[in-house]
Motif scaffolding. Sequence first.
Motif, PDB file in Angstrom:
ATOM      1  N   GLY A  71      52.104  70.081  41.070  1.00 54.37           N
ATOM      2  CA  GLY A  71      51.481  68.779  40.861  1.00 54.37           C
ATOM      3  C   GLY A  71      52.561  67.710  40.735  1.00 54.37           C
ATOM      4  N   HIS A  72      52.235  66.487  41.147  1.00 47.89           N
ATOM      5  CA  HIS A  72      53.227  65.414  41.103  1.00 47.89           C
ATOM      6  C   HIS A  72      52.562  64.116  40.685  1.00 47.89           C
ATOM      7  CE1 HIS A  72      56.680  62.971  42.074  1.00 47.89           C
ATOM      8  NE2 HIS A  72      55.958  62.237  42.925  1.00 47.89           N
ATOM      9  N   SER A  73      53.091  63.448  39.650  1.00 46.51           N
ATOM     10  CA  SER A  73      52.588  62.149  39.237  1.00 46.51           C
ATOM     11  C   SER A  73      53.288  61.072  40.042  1.00 46.51           C
ATOM     12  CB  SER A  73      52.858  61.876  37.765  1.00 46.51           C
ATOM     13  OG  SER A  73      52.816  62.986  37.000  1.00 46.51           O
ATOM     14  N   PHE A  74      52.574  59.981  40.269  1.00 53.18           N
ATOM     15  CA  PHE A  74      53.145  58.846  40.987  1.00 53.18           C
ATOM     16  C   PHE A  74      53.738  57.882  39.965  1.00 53.18           C
ATOM     17  CE2 PHE A  74      52.800  54.747  43.274  1.00 53.18           C
ATOM     18  CZ  PHE A  74      53.590  55.081  44.375  1.00 53.18           C
ATOM     19  N   ASN A  75      55.008  57.531  40.143  1.00 51.67           N
ATOM     20  CA  ASN A  75      55.707  56.691  39.179  1.00 51.67           C
ATOM     21  C   ASN A  75      56.215  55.409  39.833  1.00 51.67           C
ATOM     22  OD1 ASN A  75      55.710  58.681  36.936  1.00 51.67           O
ATOM     23  ND2 ASN A  75      57.025  59.838  38.319  1.00 51.67           N
ATOM     24  N   CYS A  76      56.231  54.346  39.053  1.00 55.95           N
ATOM     25  CA  CYS A  76      56.805  53.074  39.486  1.00 55.95           C
ATOM     26  C   CYS A  76      57.668  52.522  38.352  1.00 55.95           C
ATOM     27  CB  CYS A  76      55.710  52.052  39.815  1.00 55.95           C
ATOM     28  SG  CYS A  76      54.659  52.464  41.225  1.00 55.95           S
ATOM     29  N   PRO A 116      48.392  55.184  36.411  1.00 52.77           N
ATOM     30  CA  PRO A 116      47.066  55.754  36.204  1.00 52.77           C
ATOM     31  C   PRO A 116      46.441  56.172  37.526  1.00 52.77           C
ATOM     32  CG  PRO A 116      47.313  53.670  35.024  1.00 52.77           C
ATOM     33  CD  PRO A 116      48.482  53.796  35.929  1.00 52.77           C
ATOM     34  N   SER A 117      45.458  57.027  37.456  1.00 55.50           N
ATOM     35  CA  SER A 117      44.755  57.482  38.653  1.00 55.50           C
ATOM     36  C   SER A 117      44.177  56.295  39.410  1.00 55.50           C
ATOM     37  CB  SER A 117      43.632  58.441  38.251  1.00 55.50           C
ATOM     38  OG  SER A 117      42.876  58.835  39.377  1.00 55.50           O
ATOM     39  N   GLY A 118      44.340  56.297  40.723  1.00 54.61           N
ATOM     40  CA  GLY A 118      43.821  55.218  41.550  1.00 54.61           C
ATOM     41  C   GLY A 118      44.849  54.162  41.889  1.00 54.61           C
ATOM     42  N   LEU A 119      45.968  54.124  41.165  1.00 58.99           N
ATOM     43  CA  LEU A 119      47.039  53.179  41.453  1.00 58.99           C
ATOM     44  C   LEU A 119      48.121  53.916  42.215  1.00 58.99           C
ATOM     45  CD1 LEU A 119      45.447  51.781  39.145  1.00 58.99           C
ATOM     46  CD2 LEU A 119      47.599  50.780  38.397  1.00 58.99           C
ATOM     47  N   SER A 120      48.208  53.658  43.517  1.00 58.30           N
ATOM     48  CA  SER A 120      49.072  54.451  44.382  1.00 58.30           C
ATOM     49  C   SER A 120      50.154  53.632  45.077  1.00 58.30           C
ATOM     50  CB  SER A 120      48.227  55.163  45.443  1.00 58.30           C
ATOM     51  OG  SER A 120      47.481  54.223  46.206  1.00 58.30           O
ATOM     52  N   LYS A 121      50.393  52.407  44.611  1.00 59.23           N
ATOM     53  CA  LYS A 121      51.461  51.595  45.183  1.00 59.23           C
ATOM     54  C   LYS A 121      52.299  50.992  44.059  1.00 59.23           C
ATOM     55  CE  LYS A 121      49.588  50.418  49.699  1.00 59.23           C
ATOM     56  NZ  LYS A 121      49.342  49.329  50.682  1.00 59.23           N
ATOM     57  N   CYS A 122      53.550  50.712  44.394  1.00 58.47           N
ATOM     58  CA  CYS A 122      54.439  50.013  43.472  1.00 58.47           C
ATOM     59  C   CYS A 122      54.627  48.591  43.986  1.00 58.47           C
ATOM     60  CB  CYS A 122      55.800  50.702  43.399  1.00 58.47           C
ATOM     61  SG  CYS A 122      55.771  52.402  42.804  1.00 58.47           S
ATOM     62  N   VAL A 123      54.776  47.656  43.077  1.00 64.40           N
ATOM     63  CA  VAL A 123      54.942  46.261  43.470  1.00 64.40           C
ATOM     64  C   VAL A 123      56.067  45.608  42.667  1.00 64.40           C
ATOM     65  CG1 VAL A 123      53.184  45.478  41.825  1.00 64.40           C
ATOM     66  CG2 VAL A 123      53.751  44.042  43.793  1.00 64.40           C
ATOM     67  N   SER A 124      56.826  44.770  43.340  1.00 65.74           N
ATOM     68  CA  SER A 124      57.782  43.870  42.686  1.00 65.74           C
ATOM     69  C   SER A 124      57.296  42.452  42.946  1.00 65.74           C
ATOM     70  CB  SER A 124      59.191  44.050  43.254  1.00 65.74           C
ATOM     71  OG  SER A 124      59.709  45.319  42.931  1.00 65.74           O
ATOM     72  N   LEU A 125      57.297  41.609  41.921  1.00 64.30           N
ATOM     73  CA  LEU A 125      56.762  40.256  42.015  1.00 64.30           C
ATOM     74  C   LEU A 125      57.755  39.255  41.450  1.00 64.30           C
ATOM     75  CD1 LEU A 125      54.329  38.174  42.263  1.00 64.30           C
ATOM     76  CD2 LEU A 125      53.765  38.840  39.916  1.00 64.30           C
ATOM     77  N   THR A 126      57.956  38.176  42.175  1.00 70.56           N
ATOM     78  CA  THR A 126      58.727  37.048  41.666  1.00 70.56           C
ATOM     79  C   THR A 126      57.854  35.808  41.737  1.00 70.56           C
ATOM     80  OG1 THR A 126      60.865  37.961  42.358  1.00 70.56           O
ATOM     81  CG2 THR A 126      60.766  35.600  41.971  1.00 70.56           C
ATOM     82  N   ALA A 163      50.237  49.336  41.283  1.00 67.65           N
ATOM     83  CA  ALA A 163      49.196  48.499  41.862  1.00 67.65           C
ATOM     84  C   ALA A 163      48.189  49.368  42.606  1.00 67.65           C
ATOM     85  CB  ALA A 163      49.789  47.473  42.818  1.00 67.65           C
ATOM     86  N   VAL A 164      46.923  48.929  42.595  1.00 65.75           N
ATOM     87  CA  VAL A 164      45.894  49.625  43.372  1.00 65.75           C
ATOM     88  C   VAL A 164      46.184  49.466  44.844  1.00 65.75           C
ATOM     89  CG1 VAL A 164      43.430  49.710  43.904  1.00 65.75           C
ATOM     90  CG2 VAL A 164      44.173  49.270  41.575  1.00 65.75           C
ATOM     91  N   ASP A 165      46.409  48.239  45.249  1.00 63.72           N
ATOM     92  CA  ASP A 165      46.736  47.933  46.629  1.00 63.72           C
ATOM     93  C   ASP A 165      47.379  46.560  46.668  1.00 63.72           C
ATOM     94  OD1 ASP A 165      47.003  48.296  49.312  1.00 63.72           O
ATOM     95  OD2 ASP A 165      44.903  47.973  49.833  1.00 63.72           O
ATOM     96  N   CYS A 166      48.246  46.324  47.609  1.00 65.00           N
ATOM     97  CA  CYS A 166      48.879  45.021  47.737  1.00 65.00           C
ATOM     98  C   CYS A 166      49.535  44.936  49.100  1.00 65.00           C
ATOM     99  CB  CYS A 166      49.903  44.786  46.621  1.00 65.00           C
ATOM    100  SG  CYS A 166      51.251  45.987  46.574  1.00 65.00           S
ATOM    101  N   ALA A 167      50.003  43.761  49.450  1.00 66.96           N
ATOM    102  CA  ALA A 167      50.678  43.547  50.718  1.00 66.96           C
ATOM    103  C   ALA A 167      51.922  42.712  50.472  1.00 66.96           C
ATOM    104  CB  ALA A 167      49.754  42.844  51.703  1.00 66.96           C
ATOM    105  N   SER A 168      53.002  43.054  51.137  1.00 65.82           N
ATOM    106  CA  SER A 168      54.237  42.296  50.990  1.00 65.82           C
ATOM    107  C   SER A 168      54.066  40.920  51.623  1.00 65.82           C
ATOM    108  CB  SER A 168      55.395  43.042  51.652  1.00 65.82           C
ATOM    109  OG  SER A 168      55.609  44.290  51.019  1.00 65.82           O
ATOM    110  N   GLY A 169      54.617  39.905  50.988  1.00 66.48           N
ATOM    111  CA  GLY A 169      54.511  38.554  51.509  1.00 66.48           C
ATOM    112  C   GLY A 169      54.654  37.543  50.393  1.00 66.48           C
TER     113      GLY A 169
END
Length: 223
Positions: free
Chosen positions: A89-94, A113-123, A137-143
């Motif tokens: 088993g493997h946990s997803f880490n950010c 947590p379960s359902g959050l499968s992306k990492c995000v950096s924000l400025t 993050a649950v979902d996001c897009a770079s931009g």
Amino acid sequence: MSLTTMGQSDDMHKIKVKDCFADCANGSINLGIVKSSVACCNTDRCNVQDAPDPSNVPNGKTCYSCDGKSCLNILSCSGSQDRCLKAAGHSFNCYSCVSLMGSCTTKKVKTCPSGLSKCVSLTTTTEAGSIKAKDCAVDCASGSMNVGTAKNSLVCCNTDKCNTQDAPDPANVPNGKTCYSCDGQSCSNILSCSGSEDLCFNGTANIGGPVKSSKRLYLQIYL
């Protein structure tokens, strides 16, 4: 599918389950602390019968088993169990942090947590200064996103601890494109877009209080 699960100790109850399932196979599995028996079928309402109780009669075969401390425990197989299972088993880490003073130098590893499968950096930059953050993050897009009073730059990724770098500062060079923007009183303000921002966004949100006194906030954002 019909499932019957039994604990190895006397204080653990028997659990019987019936449900729909994408795919399964008839048989039993022994995880050391629990034994499960599964009966699968593929016709309408075919799981009327309970799955049988898992067998307790040893068949002479053994496998290694894990108990949270070691995976070298010897487990006696029973009934028709004739194969060993190895799984990881493997946990997803950010990385997670918030900084008002430049880069997130004190970032920590966060198990998402379960359902959050992306990492995000924000400025985020405002007239008052700059905020840098990292999180799951649950979902996001770079931009980048310009809401008039603040500009945001996001970098998203989907591998373990991939958000080690800060998101770049949002561009300040106008690119000739414009969108309407809101300031709390009007949504007819003209906003100059910058950098690679090439889409207008129109959003609505309800904020504060019960419905009868709620205010509607209209955002027209350049992405």
